[in-house]
Structures are given as structure tokens and as C-alpha cells.
Design a protein around this motif. Structure first.
Motif, mmCIF file in Angstrom:
data_model
loop_
_atom_site.group_PDB
_atom_site.id
_atom_site.type_symbol
_atom_site.label_atom_id
_atom_site.label_comp_id
_atom_site.label_asym_id
_atom_site.label_seq_id
_atom_site.Cartn_x
_atom_site.Cartn_y
_atom_site.Cartn_z
ATOM 1 N N ASP A 268 38.368 76.816 -7.526
ATOM 2 C CA ASP A 268 37.810 74.894 -7.384
ATOM 3 C C ASP A 268 36.233 75.311 -7.698
ATOM 4 O OD1 ASP A 268 40.488 74.844 -8.494
ATOM 5 O OD2 ASP A 268 40.786 73.852 -6.557
ATOM 6 N N PHE A 269 35.874 75.827 -6.422
ATOM 7 C CA PHE A 269 34.234 75.719 -6.317
ATOM 8 C C PHE A 269 33.708 76.421 -7.368
ATOM 9 C CE2 PHE A 269 30.637 78.127 -4.303
ATOM 10 C CZ PHE A 269 29.869 77.263 -4.352
ATOM 11 N N LEU A 270 33.875 77.971 -7.985
ATOM 12 C CA LEU A 270 32.942 78.779 -9.072
ATOM 13 C C LEU A 270 33.278 78.134 -10.127
ATOM 14 C CD1 LEU A 270 34.058 82.211 -7.637
ATOM 15 C CD2 LEU A 270 31.959 80.809 -7.058
ATOM 16 N N LYS A 271 34.310 77.804 -10.341
ATOM 17 C CA LYS A 271 34.901 76.595 -11.448
ATOM 18 C C LYS A 271 32.746 75.703 -11.810
ATOM 19 C CE LYS A 271 39.031 77.612 -12.829
ATOM 20 N NZ LYS A 271 40.818 76.630 -12.788
ATOM 21 N N GLU A 272 33.167 74.672 -11.212
ATOM 22 C CA GLU A 272 32.476 73.658 -10.856
ATOM 23 C C GLU A 272 30.679 74.267 -10.718
ATOM 24 O OE1 GLU A 272 30.419 70.456 -7.865
ATOM 25 O OE2 GLU A 272 32.420 71.860 -7.033
ATOM 26 N N MET A 273 31.097 75.421 -10.019
ATOM 27 C CA MET A 273 29.483 76.154 -10.522
ATOM 28 C C MET A 273 29.281 76.580 -12.144
ATOM 29 S SD MET A 273 27.744 75.843 -7.242
ATOM 30 C CE MET A 273 26.812 77.197 -6.729
ATOM 31 N N LEU A 274 30.421 77.052 -12.300
ATOM 32 C CA LEU A 274 29.798 77.572 -13.773
ATOM 33 C C LEU A 274 29.596 76.438 -14.589
ATOM 34 C CD1 LEU A 274 33.325 79.966 -14.085
ATOM 35 C CD2 LEU A 274 31.006 81.223 -14.654
ATOM 36 N N THR A 275 29.943 75.252 -14.413
ATOM 37 C CA THR A 275 30.347 74.388 -15.427
ATOM 38 C C THR A 275 28.338 73.792 -15.210
ATOM 39 O OG1 THR A 275 32.589 73.433 -15.347
ATOM 40 C CG2 THR A 275 30.096 71.727 -16.012
ATOM 41 N N THR B 9 27.093 73.547 2.228
ATOM 42 C CA THR B 9 26.790 74.832 2.206
ATOM 43 C C THR B 9 27.164 75.222 0.489
ATOM 44 O OG1 THR B 9 27.943 76.000 4.289
ATOM 45 C CG2 THR B 9 27.917 77.474 2.407
ATOM 46 N N ASN B 10 28.910 73.937 0.104
ATOM 47 C CA ASN B 10 28.332 74.148 -1.631
ATOM 48 C C ASN B 10 27.317 73.418 -2.231
ATOM 49 O OD1 ASN B 10 30.997 74.960 -1.240
ATOM 50 N ND2 ASN B 10 32.200 73.251 -1.166
ATOM 51 N N ALA B 11 27.084 72.460 -1.368
ATOM 52 C CA ALA B 11 25.618 71.507 -2.197
ATOM 53 C C ALA B 11 24.631 72.589 -2.124
ATOM 54 C CB ALA B 11 25.715 70.540 -1.222
ATOM 55 N N PHE B 12 24.745 73.287 -1.003
ATOM 56 C CA PHE B 12 23.339 74.210 -1.260
ATOM 57 C C PHE B 12 23.293 75.424 -1.938
ATOM 58 C CE2 PHE B 12 22.156 78.255 0.294
ATOM 59 C CZ PHE B 12 20.851 78.452 0.454
ATOM 60 N N TYR B 13 23.940 75.855 -2.160
ATOM 61 C CA TYR B 13 24.319 76.811 -3.245
ATOM 62 C C TYR B 13 23.888 76.135 -4.445
ATOM 63 C CZ TYR B 13 25.539 80.069 -0.413
ATOM 64 O OH TYR B 13 25.328 81.458 0.750
ATOM 65 N N LEU B 14 24.927 75.022 -4.560
ATOM 66 C CA LEU B 14 24.506 74.308 -6.229
ATOM 67 C C LEU B 14 23.551 74.708 -6.279
ATOM 68 C CD1 LEU B 14 25.567 72.493 -8.385
ATOM 69 C CD2 LEU B 14 26.095 71.295 -7.159
ATOM 70 N N ASP B 15 22.266 73.366 -5.255
ATOM 71 C CA ASP B 15 20.803 73.498 -5.220
ATOM 72 C C ASP B 15 20.125 74.569 -5.219
ATOM 73 O OD1 ASP B 15 21.211 70.311 -5.365
ATOM 74 O OD2 ASP B 15 20.656 70.548 -3.324
ATOM 75 N N GLU B 16 20.965 75.259 -5.045
ATOM 76 C CA GLU B 16 19.562 76.283 -5.043
ATOM 77 C C GLU B 16 19.908 77.716 -6.022
ATOM 78 O OE1 GLU B 16 17.740 79.818 -1.799
ATOM 79 O OE2 GLU B 16 17.614 77.819 -2.849
ATOM 80 N N ALA B 17 21.033 76.979 -7.405
ATOM 81 C CA ALA B 17 21.114 77.921 -8.588
ATOM 82 C C ALA B 17 19.799 77.016 -9.442
ATOM 83 C CB ALA B 17 22.320 77.745 -8.636
ATOM 84 N N GLN B 18 20.055 75.639 -9.438
ATOM 85 C CA GLN B 18 19.609 74.957 -9.846
ATOM 86 C C GLN B 18 17.905 75.485 -9.757
ATOM 87 O OE1 GLN B 18 20.055 73.523 -12.576
ATOM 88 N NE2 GLN B 18 22.532 74.039 -12.164
ATOM 89 N N ARG B 19 17.504 75.326 -8.390
ATOM 90 C CA ARG B 19 16.061 76.112 -7.921
ATOM 91 C C ARG B 19 15.480 77.531 -8.566
ATOM 92 N NH1 ARG B 19 17.156 73.384 -2.999
ATOM 93 N NH2 ARG B 19 17.856 75.465 -1.950
ATOM 94 N N ILE B 20 16.403 79.028 -8.711
ATOM 95 C CA ILE B 20 16.550 79.705 -9.265
ATOM 96 C C ILE B 20 16.299 79.612 -10.796
ATOM 97 C CG2 ILE B 20 17.537 82.141 -10.067
ATOM 98 C CD1 ILE B 20 18.747 82.079 -6.869
ATOM 99 N N PHE B 21 16.939 79.220 -11.876
ATOM 100 C CA PHE B 21 16.873 78.991 -12.862
ATOM 101 C C PHE B 21 15.340 77.914 -13.559
ATOM 102 C CE2 PHE B 21 21.691 78.382 -13.112
ATOM 103 C CZ PHE B 21 22.177 79.208 -12.730
ATOM 104 N N LYS B 22 15.134 77.013 -12.762
ATOM 105 C CA LYS B 22 13.999 76.428 -12.729
ATOM 106 C C LYS B 22 12.747 77.466 -12.884
ATOM 107 C CE LYS B 22 11.463 72.719 -11.688
ATOM 108 N NZ LYS B 22 10.889 71.051 -10.999
ATOM 109 N N GLU B 23 12.889 78.329 -11.047
ATOM 110 C CA GLU B 23 11.444 78.401 -11.086
ATOM 111 C C GLU B 23 11.613 80.452 -12.199
ATOM 112 O OE1 GLU B 23 7.955 79.534 -9.159
ATOM 113 O OE2 GLU B 23 10.010 77.795 -8.979
ATOM 114 N N TYR B 24 12.708 81.115 -12.187
ATOM 115 C CA TYR B 24 12.472 81.975 -12.771
ATOM 116 C C TYR B 24 13.316 82.402 -14.045
ATOM 117 C CZ TYR B 24 12.258 83.117 -7.991
ATOM 118 O OH TYR B 24 11.604 83.041 -6.687
#
Length: 916
Positions: free
Chosen positions: A437-444, A400-415
Motif C-alpha cells: 500500500d505504501f509503495l502504491k501511494e509512492m508510485l502515484t 519514516t514514510n513521510a521522510f521517504y515521500l519528501d526525499e523522493a520529491q527532493r531528488i526529482f527536483k534536484e536531479y
């Protein structure tokens, strides 16, 4: 004869397909009728040694959902907690389209299957061959199908869509039953796209405002399997034809043998820039064209030049401080059960946000489609986009962590090119063992894209590395706070602010989900629900009200509670505006929320239609970017006092107001001016300006009056007003000689009434048999979900009734009612007759309709009875409101107007009180 018929039919189909291709040379729409099959047991996926099932037995129309087609399991029950889906389904569903003709002329091109807004996971087969799998909830699913199609021939597309528990994220509004529901289907564009072997895969625009140029990052895909070289043309133009702006064309080349070619360009914008913001949403468009191998490919990208930043605890837009006036959108679209995909539908929705004075929309744990960003770009709305995350197990599951990390990148690219895409967040109120810890990684990872501001989570937790905090707590009614909230714990003063919250942080804070004050539902909206979600919750509330013999009051409940709702929201908005250094707020919400116990919190309904008690202009004025403010200790005054207040302006316009004149006046309700004055000064933008003191002796106000203090900036539309109440310090003596005055209901009183006497029962609140708490404020969110008071919606009365001859009031609660309501024991009157209505009634919770009163009158035997459960004996010594209400009440009793029309029996009144 039969063979000739089929030959003619086949020729017609072929001609139809070719005609379609001529009008849309680079794509084939797949919208229309598809073969269909539900697969709840997952038995239709081909495995080694087996084949697909033959033609699917049913049909369905796409774009669309299984709910719209009536596929799935027919709902057998109804709930008061949310709207009801007529057909529910979770799992795999198969969609097949046959006879898709791919022209021979496309053989030297690359073909993609484009599916916009799939719910949720898709798998694709072309002509029986597996192509791949996608799982984005927020962005289109794109498949390269070049090697699977038959050119110059008919093709079959099969799509398996699974809306089951792909990842454990059940609470997010991307799939929640509370709002858009977990539908199965494909709701956006569906097409086969043909592009050159060497084509543009992506173009991202990074406006560098201070350098007056653009950074353009492009990706070129080379499927030719050969080294390529080509020409690039970049042409930028301003989309406002009324402004003369010439921008030079840029030409360059590329040369590479790679299959994926990364290019970076810089484009000079010249000396004159037109920036984008809420006031002037100026847009540009880039034409990015490549020519290679004798063919060309063009991308057109609209963008705006804007820098969203922070300075201390303020947000800035293009280096100018701004104040976020946001509202939450939770994806409530009950006709379809899913968000609109078209430009016009989103324009209707977003124009309502703009018309009602908002500059920001927070998409609560979901991401809107492309058309929403397009409209927001044009209207000048700042969007907070969120990953589809609302979990209590954040960081605990790697997949699920990997899904959200990828999903954020897809959103940035698309919109990401949209200037309206201002903020990004992982999701709502996140909890879990590995959460921080997960959110810190996402922010980076997120911060590699500099175009947006980032916050780890909405509500909580606060995570280091965020650009701002979307913080829970700075609001007058916190979750399950009961009657300790600000509006219930003390009479209103407008000096209150949230500076203590601002001091907690060195970066901006947006306060989380404020203004959750409810209104009694409008049952007239029930007929609007003509789609997949049915308002059985509202029907249950309505039928309960009918059973309680109060359906005739439904409209009055709605209007009175609505007007009180607006007053509470107004004060809440102002408390944020008058807080120095405050960043802004997210209103929960502009429209009604139909789930989680049913929360009619909006000033528009769930369809974005206006409610009858407030219009867009009034609500917009309450949260204007340039807002007059008043700080004063109280709103209830005595005639012998001098009103004291401090006038301020919160100015978040783009420019300061030079030589501004701010006029103020204290008026009677008939418009006659009691006192006026003005301030003249420069009003800088970006914060709060003190104008000066307003001091008004009130001795000239001879009788009880509601007054209005108005403040406006001359020659502008910026104004504000506040009600204050002024009561005589001394009232004429009143006599209760003709009236039996008592605190207890007993046989002596009954006997007096039987003889034709008049009784004023100032009920001992300890003897009132009731579990209704004396709530002054409205319900926050809803009492079913919170399980705590406040659980009523203010008062309802008839201000023209003779009881109020000496007590100025509206039909609804206003701030002067605080002492009376909070110092009472509301009486339960459900057992009384249909026609019986209290003179001062408490509007009930729609989930628990009860007839509740503070003051009522009745004929009892031959006598006349007035009953109140307001504790006048406790508060008259210090409350001018209580003294005035009591004075008006006794004058009414002594007047010929006191003639109750409805009869109550002694037994009915017995039930109101605890019996010995």
C-alpha cells in the motif's frame, strides 16, 4: 608593540575576506578549518534559559568526515565480514566557523547557507540564533539565513550534524556499515550564497520530443514584499560545436505580487532534434534569465532530449528498443568512506562502467551527488536512482514514510533535469506489513514527474503501477539454492533461457542482482587501502592462507578462479540476451563488494582498477549491444557426432544492419580452421534474429581437442566465441598391468608400495573423509553470508604437466570439467607438507582456506602412488570427458614422466580416508 601587531593582523584578515569576495561575488566558500565538538549525550543544544557552550575545544577540516579527522571512538577489533572503520561515531557533532565577513553590499540580497551531502540531519544557528533543521540524505541542505546575519560585520555559523538513527533505515547503503559507513560530516560544497530579492528558485525542463519543444516550469521567489514585474530571456543552445544548430531566443515577461511565482513556458526547438542516448549523448543547455528591479538572475541547465519508455516487455529510448546492461553500485569508496563529490573522480569511476560495456548503473538504496549525474549525462549512462530504503518494516512508521515521500520529491527536483536520470525506485528488497500500500501511494506521487520510469522496489515486491519490474529469480544461482542451481545441476547447454519469466509480465523485467560469481581475493590490493577503512578482512584471509601453508599459491588461486568467473558471467549474460522479450539485467557487481561477508564478485577491484585476468575490451565484447549468440545442446562432443547449433544475433543498436554478413568458423587453438561458413541477411534492431543452423561433422578431428567456434559480423567489431571439446569415440587400449589398481587404501596397498610398486588408487568416494561438496560453479556472493554451497572456486592445475598430455585443459575450470568435478568427493589435504600440491586442486573459499584435491601423486616408502577421488567407475560409460581423463591418467602412470617428487607418509594418507 603587541597592539600594533594585532591591528596589522586584523587588517590582513579583512583584506583576505574582501579579496575572496571579489573573486566569488555571489558566494563565500566555508571550506576550511572549523571548530569542533562531539556531543554523544546531546547536551549542547541550548534550551530556554541557557546559552551555548563556549568555543568548541577541537578543530576539524570541512568538507570531510569525522572518520577522516580521527574523531570518535578508536576501533578495538577487526572483522572478516567487512572493512574496518578506524574511528566510529554515531550521534551529534558540532561544527562552528567564526569570523565570516558578510559585505555591507549584500544587504539588499537574499542569503542562503548551502550544504551539500550532509550526513545526516543538520541544524543551523547563525550568531547564536536557531535557523532550522534539514534531514535529506540525498540532496543539499539549504537554509535562508538573511534575517540572521550581520551585514558589514563578522558572523558565526554553528551546525549540528546528527548521524544517529534519525529514521530506522539501518540497512540502506546510504548509511550501511557494509559499504560507505555511517560517517558524520559534510562532504560537498559549503557556502553562503547571495541572490537578488527576486530570484530563480527552480527550473525544471520537460522535453516534449514528439512536439519538438520544451516545457519549462520555473519558480521565482519574491522577497521584496512588493508587486514585481520583470523580463525573462530563454536561450537554448546545442553543446556539440561540430554540428550547426541555431535556436531562437525567447523573450517574455512576468508580473505578480505573490511571494512564490509559478511560471510555465514552451520553447520551440525547431525541426532538427539531436536526441540523447547511450550511443550519442547529445546535450543542450538552457540559459534562463530574469531581470527585475534593476537586477538579474540566471540559471544554466544542461539537458538532453530523450524519451524513456516501454513497448511490451522491452524498454525503449526515443522509440527504439534497448536492452539494459546494468551493474549495481553500492557506494564502496574505502579511501574516504563516502562517495566522491567531484566531477573528475566520478568521470574516472563511470568511464570504467562504460569501458566494460555497461549502459546502466543501479545505485543500490542510495542516490549519487550532482557530479555523478553530470558525468553520466556526458557518457550516455542510464542511472537507476533509489531512495535510501532497505527495510523490513516498510509502511509501518508514518514519520519514516513521510521522510521517504519528501526525499523522493527532493531528488526529482534536484536531479530531474539530467537525461541520465532514467529510472527511480524506492529501494532494495522491501518488506513490511504496509509495504504494498505504501509503495502504491509512492508510485502515484512519483508519476506526476513524467521524465523517468518507475519501479516500486528492486527485487521485491512487484507492485501494480510500476513501469517495469526489477525482479528477483531469473538467474542461474538463486539465494541459498545450494547445488541445485543451473551450473551445478547439469552440464552446460546454451539453449537455456528465461522465457518463462518474461511470460509472467506484460511490462519489461530487469533481472535482479545477477552474476555474483566470486574470485579468490587478490592480496596485492591491501596496500591500496590508505584511507579511513582498513582491509583487516583481507589480511585475516591472507594470514589464514599463510597458516595453511598455501600463501605461495594466492596469485594462482586469483588468476584461475578469475578466468572461471569470467566464463560464468559470459554464459549468464548470453542467457539473457538470447531470451526473447527480455528487458535486461543488473550485474552484482562490476567492482568488488567489501562487506556482507566480503564478496570479491567484481572484474575490477573496489578501487575500479582492472584485475589481471580480464581486460575491459574482452568484458565489453561479452555484453555488446549487438551480440552474436549460439544455441546448442552441449559443449562436449564425440568424434563420431555432428555438431549442431543455431546461430542468432541480438541487436540493440539504433539501426538495423542491412546486408550484413556473419562469418563463422570452427578453429583449433593454433588458429587452423576446421570448418567455416557465413550467413548474409538484414538484421533488424530491437530483438533477436535467427541466422541459421551450423552443422559440422566432427569425424575429421583425430584426437582430443579444445576447439573454438567464432562468429563475427563482417567489417564490424561485433563478435563472439565459444569453446567446444571434441573427444575420440574410441580410445586405444591401455594397460594397467604394471600398476596395482585399487579402490581402497589398506595394508595390502601399503605393503605393495613398501616393496617399490606403483599404485593407482581410484578412491571409493564413500570412504573419503571430507565435508567438501563437489561444487562445479564458483561461490555465489559468499558462503559465509549464504551458509550454503557452492563454497569453492573451481580447479587449479598445470596444463603443461604430463598428466594432461592427452587431456586438453587450461589451469582453471572450464565447462568440460563438469562431469569430473560433480562426480567426485574432494579430498582434504591440510595435514600434508608445505611443498605438496595436488595435481588437480580445488581452490578454497577465502573464508575457509583448505588444501583440497581431486588428483594427487606422491612417493610413499619405496613406491609411487596416484590417488583420485573422481568416481570414474560411475561415469566413464556415458562421459567422453571421463574416458579421456582416465586414458590420459593411465598413460601418464605408464610413462617415465611419472616420478612423484614429494613424499607422503602412510599416516598422512590414512587421514584422507575413513578408517575402519
Amino acid at each position: 608593540m603587541r597592539n600594533i601587531f594585532f591591528l596589522i593582523l586584523s587588517c590582513f584578515c579583512l583584506l583576505s575576506v574582501h579579496a575572496q569576495n571579489e573573486t566569488s561575488k555571489d558566494h563565500i566558500s566555508l571550506a576550511g578549518i572549523w571548530n569542533f565538538k562531539l556531543d554523544p549525550l546531546n547536551i549542547s543544544i541550548p534550551v530556554k534559559g541557557s546559552n551555548f557552550v563556549s568555543r568548541f575545544p577541537e578543530e576539524i577540516t570541512l568538507p570531510g568526515s569525522t572518520d577522516q579527522a580521527g574523531k570518535g571512538f578508536k576501533t578495538q577489533d577487526m572483522s572478516s565480514l567487512r572493512l574496518t572503520r578506524m574511528f566510529e561515531y554515531s550521534g551529534a557533532a558540532w561544527y562552528e566557523k567564526e569570523n565570516i565577513f558578510i559585505p555591507e553590499s549584500w544587504k539588499d540580497q537574499q542569503l542562503f547557507l548551502f550544504l551539500e551531502r550532509v550526513h545526516w540531519e543538520s541544524q543551523v544557528w547563525i550568531n547564536g540564533k536557531f535557523v532550522g533543521k534539514e534531514e535529506s540524505l540525498s540532496t543539499p541542505h539549504l537554509y535562508d539565513i538573511t534575517s540572521y546575519v550581520k551585514f558589514g560585520d563578522w558572523n558565526t555559523v554553528r551546525i549540528r550534524v546528527d548521524n544517529g538513527n534519525i529514521h530506522d533505515i539501518a540497512y540502506t547503503h546510504a548509511i550501511s556499515a557494509e559499504t560507505q559507513t555511517n560517517w558524520n560530516g559534510i562532504i560537498g560544497r559549503m557556502e553562503i550564497q547571495a541572490v537578488s530579492k527576486v530570484h530563480i528558485a527552480d527550473v525544471q525542463i520537460y522535453p516534449l520530443q514528439k512536439e519538438k519543444r520544451l516545457k519549462i516550469v520555473a519558480q521565482i521567489v519574491n522577497h521584496s514584499n512588493l508587486p514585481v514585474k520583470g523580463d525573462i530571456r530563454i536561450n537554448c543552445h546545442f553543446l556539440n560545436d561540430s554540428l550547426d544548430l541555431y535556436l531562437k531566443e525567447k523573450n517574455t515577461t512576468f508580473n505578480s505580487s505573490d511571494s512564490l511565482i509559478h511560471l510555465v513556458h514552451y520553447y520551440d526547438l525547431g525541426d532538427k532534434l539531436y536526441t540523447w542516448d547511450e550511443f550519442e549523448p547529445n546535450l543542450y543547455e538552457i540559459d534562463y534569465e530574469i531581470k527585475c528591479c534593476g537586477k538579474s538572475d540566471v540559471r544554466k541547465i544542461k539537458f538532453g532530449i530523450r524519451d524513456f519508455g516501454t513497448k511490451g516487455t522491452h524498454f525503449t529510448i526515443n522509440d527504439i528498443p534497448t536492452f539494459i546492461r546494468g551493474a549495481v553500485n553500492s557506494c564502496e569508496f574505502p579511501i574516504t568512506g563516502y562517495p566522491p563529490m567531484g566531477y573528475e573522480e566520478w568521470k574516472k569511476v563511470m568511464k570504467v562502467y562504460k569501458d566494460y560495456g555497461l549502459n546502466c548503473i543501479r545505485f543500490h538504496s542510495w542516490c549519487p551527488p550532482e557530479s555523478a549525474f553530470q558525468v553520466a549525462d556526458e557518457l550516455g549512462l542510464y542511472l537507476q536512482v533509489e531512495n535510501s530504503d532497505w527495510r523490513f518494516t516498510v509502511g509501518e512508521d508514518e514519520a519514516t514514510n513521510a521522510f521517504y515521500l519528501d526525499e523522493a520529491q527532493r531528488i526529482f527536483k534536484e536531479y530531474g533535469n539530467h537525461p541520465s536520470f532514467a529510472f527511480f525506485c524506492e529501494g532494495n528488497e522491501l518488506v513490511g506489513k504496509g509495504c504494498v500500500d505504501f509503495l502504491k501511494e509512492m508510485l502515484t506521487e512519483w508519476k506526476k514527474d513524467s521524465r523517468h520510469l518507475y519501479v516500486a522496489a528492486s527485487g521485491y515486491p512487484t507492485v501494480e503501477g510500476s513501469d517495469f519490474f526489477d525482479f528477483y529469480g531469473a538467474r542461474p544461482q538463486r539465494w541459498q539454492e545450494g547445488l541445485k542451481g543451473r551450473f551445478n545441476s547439469q552440464p552446460l547447454n546454451t539453449r537455456y533461457d528465461y522465457i518463462d519469466y518474461v511470460k509472467k509480465f506484460s511490462i519489461p523485467m530487469v533481472t535482479h542482482e545477477i552474476g555474483q560469481w566470486c574470485v579468490y581475493p587478490d592480496f596485492n590490493q591491501i596496500s591500496k587501502y590508505i584511507g579511513v577503512l582498513k582491509p583487516y578482512n583481507y589480511e585475516l584471509f591472507r594470514e589464514d592462507l599463510r597458516n595453511k601453508k598455501m600463501l605461495d599459491q594466492a596469485h594462482d588461486f586469483h588468476i584461475a578462479s578469475g578466468k572461471f568467473q569470467v566464463l560464468q558471467k559470459k554464459e549468464e549474460f548470453e542467457s539473457y540476451f538470447r531470451t526473447p522479450g527480455f528487458g535486461g539485467y543488473h550485474l552484482l557487481q562490476l567492482n568488488d563488494f567489501p562487506g556482507q561477508g566480503t564478496s570479491p564478485v567484481g572484474v575490477v577491484d573496489v578501487f575500479y582498477d582492472a584485475k589481471p585476468y580480464v581486460d575491459a575490451q574482452t568484458f565489453k565484447q561479452m555484453q555488446s549491444p549487438c551480440l552474436p549468440l549460439l544455441r546448442t545442446d552441449k559443449l562436449v562432443w564425440s568424434q563420431n557426432e555432428t555438431f549442431e547449433g543455431d546461430a542468432q544475433i541480438a541487436n540493440f543498436l539504433k539501426e538495423k544492419l542491412k546486408g550484413a554478413v556473419v562469418d563463422w568458423k570452427l578453429e583449433y587453438l593454433n588458429g587452423n580452421v576446421y570448418k567455416d561458413g557465413s550467413f548474409k541477411l538484414d538484421i533488424p534492431n530491437g530483438g533477436i534474429t535467427d541466422l541459421g543452423k551450423i552443422s559440422i561433422p566432427l569425424t575429421g578431428i583425430r584426437q582430443a581437442a579444445k576447439m573454438v567456434l567464432k562468429m563475427e559480423i563482417r567489417n564490424t567489431s561485433f563478435s563472439n566465441n565459444w569453446a567446444i571439446w571434441v573427444y575420440p569415440d574410441k580410445l586405444p587400449e591401455i594397460s594397467e598391468k604394471k600398476v596395482m589398481l585399487t579402490r581402497k587404501w589398506n595394508n595390502r596397498v601399503k605393503h605393495y608400495l613398501q616393496k617399490g610398486g606403483t599404485v593407482l588408487l581410484l578412491a571409493d568416494t564413500a570412504q573419503v573423509k571430507s565435508d567438501v561438496p563437489p561444487c562445479f560453479s564458483s561461490i555465489s556472493w559468499n558462503a559465509v553470508w549464504s551458509g550454503t554451497p557452492p563454497n569453492t572456486l573451481g580447479i587449479l592445475c598445470n596444463p603443461k604437466h604430463a598428466l594432461f598430455k592427452h587431456f586438453p585443459t587450461e589451469e582453471h575450470s572450464n565447462w568440460q570439467w563438469f562431469d569430473l568435478v560433480r562426480n567426485s568427493k574432494p579430498m582434504l589435504l591440510d595435514h600434508t607438507t608445505y611443498e605438496f600440491k595436488p595435481l588437480v586442486q580445488i581452490i578454497p573459499d577465502w573464508n575457509n582456506n583448505r588444501k583440497i584435491g581431486l588428483i594427487f601423486e606422491a612417493k610413499v616408502d619405496k613406491g609411487k602412488l596416484m590417488v583420485t577421488s573422481i568416481a570414474f567407475d560411475r561415469i566413464m560409460a556415458h562421459s567422453p570427458v571421463a574416458r579421456q581423463m582416465y586414458y590420459s591418467l593411465v598413460n601418464y602412470l605408464n610413462s617415465p614422466d611419472f616420478s612423484p617428487e614429494v613424499t607422503l607418509t602412510n599416516e598422512m594418507i590414512d587421514k584422507i580416508f575413513i578408517q575402519p
